[in-house]
Design a protein around this motif. Structure first.
Motif, PDB file in Angstrom:
ATOM      1  N   HIS A 154       0.832  -1.068   0.049  1.00  0.00           N
ATOM      2  CA  HIS A 154      -0.021  -0.008  -0.051  1.00  0.00           C
ATOM      3  C   HIS A 154       0.908   1.150  -0.107  1.00  0.00           C
ATOM      4  CE1 HIS A 154      -3.471   2.683   0.895  1.00  0.00           C
ATOM      5  NE2 HIS A 154      -2.535   3.225   2.025  1.00  0.00           N
ATOM      6  N   TYR A 155       1.764   1.279   0.690  1.00  0.00           N
ATOM      7  CA  TYR A 155       2.436   2.600   1.019  1.00  0.00           C
ATOM      8  C   TYR A 155       3.643   2.518   0.089  1.00  0.00           C
ATOM      9  CZ  TYR A 155      -0.048   4.004   5.266  1.00  0.00           C
ATOM     10  OH  TYR A 155      -0.883   4.391   6.066  1.00  0.00           O
ATOM     11  N   ASN A 156       4.289   1.539  -0.354  1.00  0.00           N
ATOM     12  CA  ASN A 156       5.039   1.571  -1.618  1.00  0.00           C
ATOM     13  C   ASN A 156       4.343   2.269  -2.756  1.00  0.00           C
ATOM     14  OD1 ASN A 156       7.563   1.099  -2.730  1.00  0.00           O
ATOM     15  ND2 ASN A 156       6.641  -0.849  -3.705  1.00  0.00           N
ATOM     16  N   ASP A 157       3.106   2.056  -2.791  1.00  0.00           N
ATOM     17  CA  ASP A 157       2.393   2.665  -3.919  1.00  0.00           C
ATOM     18  C   ASP A 157       1.987   4.123  -3.674  1.00  0.00           C
ATOM     19  OD1 ASP A 157       0.722   2.623  -6.507  1.00  0.00           O
ATOM     20  OD2 ASP A 157      -0.841   2.857  -5.157  1.00  0.00           O
ATOM     21  N   VAL A 158       1.245   4.328  -2.388  1.00  0.00           N
ATOM     22  CA  VAL A 158       1.055   5.749  -2.299  1.00  0.00           C
ATOM     23  C   VAL A 158       2.061   6.861  -2.123  1.00  0.00           C
ATOM     24  CG1 VAL A 158      -0.031   6.937  -0.185  1.00  0.00           C
ATOM     25  CG2 VAL A 158      -1.209   4.837  -0.710  1.00  0.00           C
ATOM     26  N   TYR A 159       3.154   6.383  -1.941  1.00  0.00           N
ATOM     27  CA  TYR A 159       4.410   7.215  -1.671  1.00  0.00           C
ATOM     28  C   TYR A 159       5.467   7.096  -2.631  1.00  0.00           C
ATOM     29  CZ  TYR A 159       2.263   8.195   2.956  1.00  0.00           C
ATOM     30  OH  TYR A 159       1.317   8.408   3.916  1.00  0.00           O
ATOM     31  N   SER A 160       5.103   6.072  -3.683  1.00  0.00           N
ATOM     32  CA  SER A 160       6.053   5.867  -4.895  1.00  0.00           C
ATOM     33  C   SER A 160       7.508   5.845  -4.251  1.00  0.00           C
ATOM     34  CB  SER A 160       5.959   7.124  -5.870  1.00  0.00           C
ATOM     35  OG  SER A 160       4.682   7.352  -6.172  1.00  0.00           O
ATOM     36  N   GLY A 201       9.332   3.220  -4.563  1.00  0.00           N
ATOM     37  CA  GLY A 201      10.340   2.246  -5.779  1.00  0.00           C
ATOM     38  C   GLY A 201      10.905   1.012  -4.850  1.00  0.00           C
ATOM     39  N   ALA A 202      10.292   0.418  -3.857  1.00  0.00           N
ATOM     40  CA  ALA A 202      10.817  -0.577  -3.129  1.00  0.00           C
ATOM     41  C   ALA A 202      10.226  -1.667  -3.935  1.00  0.00           C
ATOM     42  CB  ALA A 202      10.209  -0.722  -1.799  1.00  0.00           C
ATOM     43  N   ASP A 252      14.362  -4.013   1.733  1.00  0.00           N
ATOM     44  CA  ASP A 252      14.143  -3.037   0.827  1.00  0.00           C
ATOM     45  C   ASP A 252      13.013  -1.869   1.056  1.00  0.00           C
ATOM     46  OD1 ASP A 252      15.278  -1.435  -1.492  1.00  0.00           O
ATOM     47  OD2 ASP A 252      13.576  -2.178  -2.725  1.00  0.00           O
ATOM     48  N   PHE A 253      11.868  -2.539   1.664  1.00  0.00           N
ATOM     49  CA  PHE A 253      10.903  -1.561   1.869  1.00  0.00           C
ATOM     50  C   PHE A 253      11.393  -0.619   3.156  1.00  0.00           C
ATOM     51  CE2 PHE A 253       7.374  -0.520   4.834  1.00  0.00           C
ATOM     52  CZ  PHE A 253       6.538   0.073   4.045  1.00  0.00           C
ATOM     53  N   VAL A 254      11.879  -1.099   4.243  1.00  0.00           N
ATOM     54  CA  VAL A 254      12.389  -0.486   5.173  1.00  0.00           C
ATOM     55  C   VAL A 254      13.203   0.526   4.833  1.00  0.00           C
ATOM     56  CG1 VAL A 254      13.726  -0.568   7.551  1.00  0.00           C
ATOM     57  CG2 VAL A 254      11.912  -2.647   6.723  1.00  0.00           C
ATOM     58  N   MET A 274      11.430   3.175   2.947  1.00  0.00           N
ATOM     59  CA  MET A 274      10.601   4.111   3.707  1.00  0.00           C
ATOM     60  C   MET A 274      11.034   5.034   4.714  1.00  0.00           C
ATOM     61  SD  MET A 274       7.339   4.878   4.783  1.00  0.00           S
ATOM     62  CE  MET A 274       6.059   3.488   4.847  1.00  0.00           C
ATOM     63  N   SER A 275      12.199   4.419   5.223  1.00  0.00           N
ATOM     64  CA  SER A 275      13.243   5.227   6.191  1.00  0.00           C
ATOM     65  C   SER A 275      13.609   6.399   5.302  1.00  0.00           C
ATOM     66  CB  SER A 275      14.329   4.391   6.841  1.00  0.00           C
ATOM     67  OG  SER A 275      15.030   4.969   7.721  1.00  0.00           O
TER      68      SER A 275
END
Length: 362
Positions: free
Chosen positions: A20-26, A28-29, A36-38, A41-42
């Motif tokens: 969800h947040y990978n998409d909402v905030y673009s 690129g994870a 990679d997501f962490v 996002m960090s």
């Protein structure tokens, strides 16, 4: 036309949250790559402008009531209580594992009318009418769970987890800065002013064992911690005579950690030690403990950060010869509040008397 409150509910440890947040905030994870997501996002949360100000946190101002940056929206959602039950079926769960991004279309959930019951221990209404309902409560989720199980309700919601230090209000025991007036929001029922009306705390529920037992019986009870504005919106609609129906769909599973706690999740505890220099005293320990499962700055992100900083800086000062290695062993621990302390003590029964001091970094 009566209220307009948009609510979200995501488990920040889940693949669904990441997608969800990978998409909402673009961000690129890489999909499905938690590390990679962490990292992405960090990086997004800590992005700064040329003046060193974090652009996604307080781009409009830090005072209560100021428009908040997009990172603040991470808390604008209901939170499942710790160890709350899940109402997905086995077939739905298997389908979600295959396609976690399509969860909305794969989960039927349970739909029920929202009923305000207040403090469940003082409820005087007809409990026979609460079967299949979703209960809006003023009591703790632990108490709400037992009541819901007794009357046959399918879900409970409460703001009871919000204590004053997490949700300061303008009153005699208000914890906010002296002289500050949060006049941007007037609480609808007692006339007091609140600050963080869109924040819901992570807090406990009835417990894993009780929830797993209910799930195994085919009668899961989903426990929610909701924000004051979500509570007020629901109360207003109900009090004005509207019928409110809600679909509750929760995705997840519980697994056995030990025979005595079949529903408990694993308890991961991080421990670092600086070994004492005196052979006659190094068996004695000074413990510094910080709990990691609550993400607020008051409770307990600052304690987690302080414990890490103390460990790193103390080691560096010793390595650089700036201070002497302490004669006794210093222990730094991070884990689930209360539980990790008991786990540590139970795992070291012969060493308990050698703990001479514990500093609680809460």
């Amino acid at each position: 036309d009566v209220v307009n409150v948009e609510s979200y509910a995501f488990d920040p440890t889940s693949e669904i949250y990441q997608a969800h947040y990978n998409d909402v905030y673009s961000l690129g994870a890489t999909p499905g790559d938690t590390d990679d997501f962490v990292k992405k996002m960090s990086g997004w949360i800590n992005e700064k402008d040329s003046g060193g100000t974090r652009v996604n946190v307080f781009p409009y101002g830090e005072d209560p009531g100021d428009p908040r940056g997009p990172e603040a929206h991470l808390n604008e959602r209901a939170h499942l209580a710790t160890n709350a039950g899940f109402n997905v079926t086995e077939n739905e769960l298997e389908a979600i594992r295959e396609n976690p991004g399509d969860v909305r279309n794969l989960v039927a959930g349970k739909t029920g009318e929202v009923v305000y019951v207040g403090n469940v221990s003082k409820y005087t209404g007809d409990t026979s009418e609460l079967a299949g309902k979703i209960l809006l409560c003023d009591s703790s989720n632990r108490t709400n769970f037992d009541f819901a199980q007794k009357v046959g309700a399918v879900s409970v919601m409460t703001t009871a987890a919000l204590s004053n230090f997490s949700n300061p209000i303008e009153s005699e025991d208000w914890y906010g800065p002296e002289g500050a007036v949060a006049d941007w929001y007037t609480e609808w029922y007692d006339g007091e002013n609140e600050w963080y009306t869109d924040s819901a705390r992570f807090a406990g529920g009835r417990g894993a064992d009780a929830n797993k037992k209910a799930m195994d019986a085919g009668k899961p009870i989903v426990e929610w911690n909701i924000s004051p504005d979500q509570y007020n919106a629901l109360r207003t609609l109900i009090d004005r005579g509207y019928t409110v129906k809600m679909n509750v769909a929760t995705v997840g599973e519980m697994y056995e950690m030990s025979g005595s706690h079949p529903g408990a999740q694993g308890q991961l505890t991080a421990i670092a030690e600086i070994k004492g220099s005196n052979p006659d005293l190094q068996h004695e320990r000074v413990v510094l403990a910080a709990h990691v499962q609550e993400p607020g700055c008051d409770d307990n992100a600052t304690g987690v950060a302080l414990n890490l900083e103390l460990a790193v800086k103390m080691k560096k000062l010793i390595d650089d010869g700036k201070i002497a290695r302490p004669e006794r062993t210093i222990v730094f621990m991070w884990g689930d509040e209360m539980s990790f302390s008991r786990l540590y003590l139970n795992a070291h029964p012969d060493e308990v008397e050698d703990i001479i001091c514990c500093i609680d970094l809460d």
